[in-house]
Write a protein that holds these residues in place. Structure first.
Motif, short mmCIF file in Angstrom:
data_model
loop_
_atom_site.label_atom_id
_atom_site.label_comp_id
_atom_site.label_asym_id
_atom_site.label_seq_id
_atom_site.Cartn_x
_atom_site.Cartn_y
_atom_site.Cartn_z
N ILE A 1 7.83 -6.76 -5.99
CA ILE A 1 6.50 -6.54 -5.76
C ILE A 1 5.80 -6.39 -7.18
CG2 ILE A 1 4.54 -5.29 -4.63
CD1 ILE A 1 6.64 -4.83 -2.54
N LYS A 2 4.58 -6.92 -7.42
CA LYS A 2 4.21 -6.84 -8.71
C LYS A 2 3.16 -5.51 -8.69
CE LYS A 2 3.51 -11.56 -9.42
NZ LYS A 2 2.66 -12.55 -9.82
N LEU A 3 3.35 -4.60 -9.45
CA LEU A 3 2.41 -3.28 -9.77
C LEU A 3 1.16 -3.51 -9.58
CD1 LEU A 3 4.45 -1.27 -12.28
CD2 LEU A 3 4.15 -0.83 -9.91
N GLU A 4 0.52 -4.89 -10.33
CA GLU A 4 -0.86 -4.92 -10.08
C GLU A 4 -1.34 -5.49 -8.81
OE1 GLU A 4 1.48 -8.49 -12.42
OE2 GLU A 4 1.32 -6.31 -12.41
N GLU A 5 -0.18 -5.89 -7.64
CA GLU A 5 -0.49 -6.17 -6.37
C GLU A 5 -0.38 -4.96 -5.45
OE1 GLU A 5 1.48 -9.67 -5.35
OE2 GLU A 5 0.30 -10.81 -6.75
N THR A 6 -0.16 -3.82 -6.10
CA THR A 6 0.15 -2.60 -5.35
C THR A 6 -1.15 -1.59 -5.33
OG1 THR A 6 2.24 -2.67 -5.91
CG2 THR A 6 1.53 -0.39 -5.13
N LEU A 7 -1.52 -1.32 -4.09
CA LEU A 7 -2.72 -0.01 -3.85
C LEU A 7 -2.14 1.21 -3.75
CD1 LEU A 7 -5.94 -0.66 -1.69
CD2 LEU A 7 -4.61 1.34 -1.50
N TYR A 8 -2.69 2.15 -4.24
CA TYR A 8 -2.20 3.56 -4.10
C TYR A 8 -3.21 4.59 -3.64
CZ TYR A 8 0.54 7.67 -5.31
OH TYR A 8 1.45 9.23 -5.26
N ILE A 9 -3.06 5.27 -2.64
CA ILE A 9 -4.21 6.10 -2.30
C ILE A 9 -3.30 7.55 -2.44
CG2 ILE A 9 -5.51 7.10 -0.49
CD1 ILE A 9 -5.19 4.52 0.90
N GLN B 1 3.92 -1.29 3.64
CA GLN B 1 3.36 0.04 3.55
C GLN B 1 4.46 1.06 3.41
OE1 GLN B 1 -0.22 0.64 6.36
NE2 GLN B 1 1.19 -0.78 7.41
N ILE B 2 4.20 2.17 2.34
CA ILE B 2 5.30 3.12 2.29
C ILE B 2 4.40 4.67 1.96
CG2 ILE B 2 5.61 2.75 -0.04
CD1 ILE B 2 8.37 3.55 0.12
N ILE C 1 0.82 -1.18 -0.02
CA ILE C 1 -0.04 0.06 -0.06
C ILE C 1 0.87 1.27 0.12
CG2 ILE C 1 -1.68 1.21 1.22
CD1 ILE C 1 -2.68 -1.25 2.62
N VAL C 2 0.60 2.13 -1.03
CA VAL C 2 1.40 3.27 -1.01
C VAL C 2 0.50 4.45 -0.78
CG1 VAL C 2 2.58 5.01 -2.63
CG2 VAL C 2 2.76 2.55 -2.92
N TYR C 3 0.94 5.29 0.29
CA TYR C 3 0.11 6.51 0.52
C TYR C 3 0.82 7.72 0.06
CZ TYR C 3 -1.28 3.00 4.32
OH TYR C 3 -1.73 1.97 4.68
#
Length: 162
Positions: A98-106, A56-57, A13-15
């Protein structure tokens, strides 16, 4: 538009910081020092998500060290003071395998757009700008700085994380 987050594979998860962890307001003192207000319920949510093993980052264009101070308090990595968030996301994901498709970005604003388009799960707060809302798979029902991560936790807990 809404998705069942509990049914998707997530690794990261990218914040964004301003407009997600804050309400996008900055307080500037006479000496030029800047301060922001963060929501403590987001801190609890970050801790719970960490217990699940999700990375998370925080990635922010903001240069002020307040971003790093908040990340240190939350005990998560931070990359800040950068011009292109999408390049930071690519590099971090490559480094951590980490796969980009398995990344959530808010994110909430135009400087998040390219990074959000690159990941599998773009998400935004309710008061995000129109262009961001249009590409988000989930628009959280709270404004930036008002418990965005805590609200995300609700969607993450809907299934396998209970």
């Amino acid at each position: 538009m809404a998705i069942e987050i509990s049914d998707i594979p997530l690794s990261l998860i990218v914040y964004d910081f301003d407009g997600v962890m804050t309400d996008n307001t900055v307080i500037v003192g006479e000496d030029g020092r800047e301060s922001v207000i963060c929501n403590r319920s987001d801190g609890l949510a970050v801790s719970i998500i960490k217990e699940w093993g999700l990375l998370q980052i925080i990635i922010s264009t903001e240069e002020n060290d307040v971003v790093a101070c908040r990340a240190k308090k939350l005990k998560i990595p931070v990359i800040h003071g950068i011009a292109k968030k999408n390049e930071a996301v690519f590099a971090y994901c490559k480094d951590k395998n980490i796969k980009l498709e398995e990344t959530l970005y808010i994110g909430n604003d135009l400087n998040d757009l390219e990074a959000m388009l690159a990941v599998g799960y773009p998400v935004c707060p309710n008061d995000a700008y129109r262009e961001i809302k249009e590409i988000s798979k989930l628009i959280l029902p709270v404004n930036g700085g008002h418990g965005v991560i805590r609200e995300l936790l609700y969607y993450l807990k809907k299934g396998k994380h209970d």
